[in-house]
Scaffold this motif. Structure first.
Motif, PDB file in Angstrom:
ATOM      1  N   ASP A 301      34.221  11.967 -19.302  1.00 30.36           N
ATOM      2  CA  ASP A 301      35.710  12.529 -20.454  1.00 30.36           C
ATOM      3  C   ASP A 301      36.753  13.382 -19.643  1.00 30.36           C
ATOM      4  OD1 ASP A 301      34.302  11.837 -22.668  1.00 30.36           O
ATOM      5  OD2 ASP A 301      32.548  13.935 -22.944  1.00 30.36           O
ATOM      6  N   ILE A 302      37.232  13.013 -19.449  1.00 27.75           N
ATOM      7  CA  ILE A 302      38.791  13.258 -19.491  1.00 27.75           C
ATOM      8  C   ILE A 302      39.862  12.939 -20.339  1.00 27.75           C
ATOM      9  CG2 ILE A 302      38.857  12.146 -17.232  1.00 27.75           C
ATOM     10  CD1 ILE A 302      40.156  10.610 -18.066  1.00 27.75           C
ATOM     11  N   ALA A 303      40.621  14.166 -20.579  1.00 28.83           N
ATOM     12  CA  ALA A 303      42.093  13.963 -21.438  1.00 28.83           C
ATOM     13  C   ALA A 303      42.832  13.064 -21.497  1.00 28.83           C
ATOM     14  CB  ALA A 303      42.838  16.108 -21.164  1.00 28.83           C
ATOM     15  N   ASP A 304      43.799  12.954 -22.309  1.00 25.49           N
ATOM     16  CA  ASP A 304      44.507  12.681 -22.104  1.00 25.49           C
ATOM     17  C   ASP A 304      45.892  12.878 -22.177  1.00 25.49           C
ATOM     18  OD1 ASP A 304      45.941   9.707 -22.627  1.00 25.49           O
ATOM     19  OD2 ASP A 304      45.890   9.707 -24.688  1.00 25.49           O
ATOM     20  N   GLU A 305      46.325  12.788 -20.664  1.00 26.90           N
ATOM     21  CA  GLU A 305      47.099  13.689 -20.151  1.00 26.90           C
ATOM     22  C   GLU A 305      47.321  12.864 -19.025  1.00 26.90           C
ATOM     23  OE1 GLU A 305      46.110  17.443 -20.376  1.00 26.90           O
ATOM     24  OE2 GLU A 305      44.836  17.800 -17.886  1.00 26.90           O
ATOM     25  N   PRO A 306      48.595  13.615 -19.052  1.00 32.70           N
ATOM     26  CA  PRO A 306      49.428  12.887 -17.294  1.00 32.70           C
ATOM     27  C   PRO A 306      48.618  12.849 -16.439  1.00 32.70           C
ATOM     28  CG  PRO A 306      51.396  13.443 -18.888  1.00 32.70           C
ATOM     29  CD  PRO A 306      50.296  13.940 -19.078  1.00 32.70           C
ATOM     30  N   GLY A 307      48.453  12.118 -15.244  1.00 35.28           N
ATOM     31  CA  GLY A 307      48.290  12.596 -14.250  1.00 35.28           C
ATOM     32  C   GLY A 307      46.064  12.185 -14.092  1.00 35.28           C
ATOM     33  N   ALA A 308      45.627  12.206 -15.373  1.00 37.11           N
ATOM     34  CA  ALA A 308      44.303  13.014 -15.551  1.00 37.11           C
ATOM     35  C   ALA A 308      43.898  11.673 -14.728  1.00 37.11           C
ATOM     36  CB  ALA A 308      43.675  12.870 -16.591  1.00 37.11           C
ATOM     37  N   LEU A 309      43.728  10.448 -15.094  1.00 34.26           N
ATOM     38  CA  LEU A 309      43.525   9.286 -14.315  1.00 34.26           C
ATOM     39  C   LEU A 309      43.295   8.943 -12.691  1.00 34.26           C
ATOM     40  CD1 LEU A 309      42.859   5.154 -15.875  1.00 34.26           C
ATOM     41  CD2 LEU A 309      43.564   5.798 -13.464  1.00 34.26           C
ATOM     42  N   ALA A 310      44.874   9.390 -12.353  1.00 39.32           N
ATOM     43  CA  ALA A 310      44.707   9.592 -11.331  1.00 39.32           C
ATOM     44  C   ALA A 310      44.284  10.546 -10.309  1.00 39.32           C
ATOM     45  CB  ALA A 310      46.540   9.736 -10.725  1.00 39.32           C
ATOM     46  N   ALA A 311      43.482  11.767 -10.715  1.00 39.78           N
ATOM     47  CA  ALA A 311      43.448  13.182 -10.337  1.00 39.78           C
ATOM     48  C   ALA A 311      42.066  12.190  -9.793  1.00 39.78           C
ATOM     49  CB  ALA A 311      43.178  14.009 -11.303  1.00 39.78           C
ATOM     50  N   ILE A 312      40.618  11.372 -10.767  1.00 36.49           N
ATOM     51  CA  ILE A 312      39.286  11.154 -10.311  1.00 36.49           C
ATOM     52  C   ILE A 312      39.925  10.227  -9.434  1.00 36.49           C
ATOM     53  CG2 ILE A 312      38.374   9.190 -12.086  1.00 36.49           C
ATOM     54  CD1 ILE A 312      38.226  12.590 -13.165  1.00 36.49           C
ATOM     55  N   ALA A 313      40.835   9.326  -9.350  1.00 37.03           N
ATOM     56  CA  ALA A 313      40.968   7.765  -8.263  1.00 37.03           C
ATOM     57  C   ALA A 313      40.937   8.762  -6.221  1.00 37.03           C
ATOM     58  CB  ALA A 313      41.702   7.016  -8.307  1.00 37.03           C
ATOM     59  N   THR A 314      41.957   9.764  -7.056  1.00 44.01           N
ATOM     60  CA  THR A 314      42.096  10.639  -5.050  1.00 44.01           C
ATOM     61  C   THR A 314      40.753  10.918  -5.873  1.00 44.01           C
ATOM     62  OG1 THR A 314      44.331  10.978  -6.042  1.00 44.01           O
ATOM     63  CG2 THR A 314      43.320  12.442  -4.527  1.00 44.01           C
ATOM     64  N   ILE A 315      40.159  12.169  -6.037  1.00 44.72           N
ATOM     65  CA  ILE A 315      39.310  12.871  -6.007  1.00 44.72           C
ATOM     66  C   ILE A 315      38.039  11.908  -5.281  1.00 44.72           C
ATOM     67  CG2 ILE A 315      36.749  14.415  -6.395  1.00 44.72           C
ATOM     68  CD1 ILE A 315      38.761  15.509  -8.390  1.00 44.72           C
ATOM     69  N   LEU A 316      37.498  10.235  -5.679  1.00 45.32           N
ATOM     70  CA  LEU A 316      36.720   9.897  -5.270  1.00 45.32           C
ATOM     71  C   LEU A 316      37.025   9.266  -3.737  1.00 45.32           C
ATOM     72  CD1 LEU A 316      35.869   7.598  -8.547  1.00 45.32           C
ATOM     73  CD2 LEU A 316      34.291   9.864  -7.535  1.00 45.32           C
ATOM     74  N   ALA A 317      38.596   8.965  -3.806  1.00 46.52           N
ATOM     75  CA  ALA A 317      38.769   8.377  -2.091  1.00 46.52           C
ATOM     76  C   ALA A 317      39.031   9.403  -1.365  1.00 46.52           C
ATOM     77  CB  ALA A 317      40.030   8.118  -2.788  1.00 46.52           C
ATOM     78  N   LEU A 318      38.941  10.761  -1.622  1.00 44.02           N
ATOM     79  CA  LEU A 318      39.041  11.304  -0.339  1.00 44.02           C
ATOM     80  C   LEU A 318      37.506  12.051  -0.417  1.00 44.02           C
ATOM     81  CD1 LEU A 318      41.231  14.750  -1.666  1.00 44.02           C
ATOM     82  CD2 LEU A 318      41.553  13.442   0.015  1.00 44.02           C
ATOM     83  N   TYR A 319      36.599  11.426  -0.703  1.00 40.51           N
ATOM     84  CA  TYR A 319      34.565  11.057  -0.798  1.00 40.51           C
ATOM     85  C   TYR A 319      34.672   9.617  -0.150  1.00 40.51           C
ATOM     86  CZ  TYR A 319      34.277  16.555  -2.258  1.00 40.51           C
ATOM     87  OH  TYR A 319      34.727  17.324  -2.551  1.00 40.51           O
ATOM     88  N   GLN A 320      35.862   9.170  -0.006  1.00 47.29           N
ATOM     89  CA  GLN A 320      35.408   7.503   0.742  1.00 47.29           C
ATOM     90  C   GLN A 320      34.371   6.557  -0.492  1.00 47.29           C
ATOM     91  OE1 GLN A 320      34.598   8.180   4.580  1.00 47.29           O
ATOM     92  NE2 GLN A 320      36.469   7.794   5.478  1.00 47.29           N
ATOM     93  N   ILE A 321      34.662   6.686  -1.897  1.00 40.27           N
ATOM     94  CA  ILE A 321      33.666   6.462  -2.768  1.00 40.27           C
ATOM     95  C   ILE A 321      34.713   4.863  -3.162  1.00 40.27           C
ATOM     96  CG2 ILE A 321      32.108   5.641  -4.904  1.00 40.27           C
ATOM     97  CD1 ILE A 321      32.023   9.224  -3.974  1.00 40.27           C
ATOM     98  N   SER A 322      34.306   4.046  -2.487  1.00 38.77           N
ATOM     99  CA  SER A 322      35.017   3.139  -2.934  1.00 38.77           C
ATOM    100  C   SER A 322      35.052   2.441  -4.569  1.00 38.77           C
ATOM    101  CB  SER A 322      34.759   1.113  -2.355  1.00 38.77           C
ATOM    102  OG  SER A 322      35.155   1.367  -1.103  1.00 38.77           O
ATOM    103  N   ILE A 323      36.367   2.174  -5.046  1.00 39.79           N
ATOM    104  CA  ILE A 323      35.718   2.120  -6.430  1.00 39.79           C
ATOM    105  C   ILE A 323      36.176   0.408  -7.312  1.00 39.79           C
ATOM    106  CG2 ILE A 323      37.025   2.109  -9.194  1.00 39.79           C
ATOM    107  CD1 ILE A 323      37.898   5.331  -7.705  1.00 39.79           C
ATOM    108  N   LYS A 324      35.507  -0.209  -7.688  1.00 40.14           N
ATOM    109  CA  LYS A 324      35.868  -2.100  -7.887  1.00 40.14           C
ATOM    110  C   LYS A 324      36.230  -2.088  -9.589  1.00 40.14           C
ATOM    111  CE  LYS A 324      32.641  -5.819  -8.848  1.00 40.14           C
ATOM    112  NZ  LYS A 324      31.536  -6.347  -9.422  1.00 40.14           N
TER     113      LYS A 324
END
Length: 366
Positions: A301-324
């Protein structure tokens, strides 16, 4: 459109409660009243500040409504319509949230309310039910199908479409007959097919349950929806039976044809059968390449607002989790979560869920 309108709800469960929450969040000056046979739901909505007035019956309080949302079970529509009609003002717009539209449109015509009705079907939902599980985000980026009566003005349609869009949903206009045929094909028939496959395995399994034991991957993926509410799907089959039966005839014919090709070892026909399905399936917006296979996915669940999707991707990248794969899920009729994230391996699901949950996100494993 004005922002201080009055809105009435008949039924305040998962869908009704989520729409009411969205209206309260986006239109804080609105006045919301609600009737539900579940008094606990009304008490909770009052305590949450979602509604201004709870009602123990349908009465004159509804006469001041600009909008009335009919969110009760489909089987109760006829009874509630006759009660609502007594109190609706000539300028009030009536709508519903049912997943089958022909039945409610027929009731509306019989009640003489065609000039005041736009059918609605928010394609969002959950295996969880009741007001307690409602949330504003349920509507975010979800398709919301609207089926206006022929007698309603274009201005009224435009204003209601704007209201639905302002709540974060994606309005889509269809005729009620087209809606029922489309949903029979992409939702109702697949549920019948999934349940049939599961029952076939149940009937064919050995006494020691070896089929159930090893059922995984593709089988579990394509039959997941068989876990849905039997009462709801019983009612859908009863109210949209003509369309479902028509499509079942086509589906049965296609199964008979492919059986013939299997029986005669028709190599080229078999190849074309699977290749055409693969090409069309891969053209879906959220499709991964290749045949249907087990996917490692979570919904968030994320709010429909600028940067919300990017924040998820950034958090996962910081923990070295690859997104398919990552994307917004617009049709969430049987699933929570507005954002769907797919990983390369199963171990990433638990790790990602723990990390995102610790950051305050609500996670729904697929």
């Amino acid at each position: 459109m004005k922002t201080d309108f009055t809105c009435g709800f008949v039924g305040l469960g998962l869908i009704g409660g989520s729409i009411a929450r969205a209206i309260r969040d986006f239109y804080p000056d609105s006045y919301i009243l609600a009737y539900d046979i579940n008094q606990e739901a009304l008490k909770a909505a009052l305590a949450d500040g979602v509604i201004n007035l709870s009602l123990s019956s349908i009465g004159k309080e509804f006469s001041g409504c600009d909008y009335i949302f009919l969110c009760a079970p489909v089987s109760e529509n006829d009874n509630y319509l006759s009660q609502i009609k007594k109190y609706m003002s000539p300028t009030c717009l009536l709508t519903d949230v049912g997943s089958v539209k022909t039945d409610i449109h027929r009731h509306i015509e019989q009640a003489g309310l065609s000039s005041q009705f736009i059918g609605g079907h928010p394609m969002a939902g959950s295996e969880r039910t009741g007001y307690i599980n409602s949330k504003t985000l349920l509507l975010q980026n979800a398709y919301y199908i609207l089926t206006p009566c022929e007698g309603i003005s274009q201005e009224t349609i435009r204003e209601f479409k704007e209201l639905i869009a302002s709540l974060g949903a994606i309005p889509l206009l269809l005729s009620y007959t087209e809606h029922d045929y489309v949903t029979a094909a992409i939702s109702h028939l697949p549920h019948v097919a999934a349940a049939s496959l599961v029952n076939l395995i149940r009937q064919s399994d050995s006494p020691n349950g070896i089929m159930k034991l090893i059922a995984a991957g593709g089988f579990k993926d394509i039959t997941r929806i068989a876990s849905s509410s039997p009462v709801m799907w019983q009612q859908i089959c009863l109210t949209n039976g003509e369309n479902i039966s028509r499509l079942l005839d086509d589906y049965i014919h296609s199964l008979i044809q492919i059986k013939k090709e299997i029986d005669r070892s028709g190599a080229e026909s078999l190849y074309q059968f699977f290749d055409q399905a693969r090409i069309y399936r891969d053209s879906f917006i959220d499709a991964s390449s290749g045949p249907i296979k087990k996917s490692f996915t979570v919904r968030i669940d994320i709010a429909d607002e600028p940067g919300a999707l990017a924040a998820i991707a950034t958090i996962l990248a910081l923990y070295q989790i690859s997104i398919k794969n990552i994307g917004i899920t617009h049709n969430r009729e049987q699933a929570d979560g507005v954002l769907q994230v797919e990983f390369y391996e199963e171990s990433s699901i638990k790790k990602a869920a723990e990390i995102l949950a610790s950051k305050g996100y609500t996670i729904y494993p697929k």
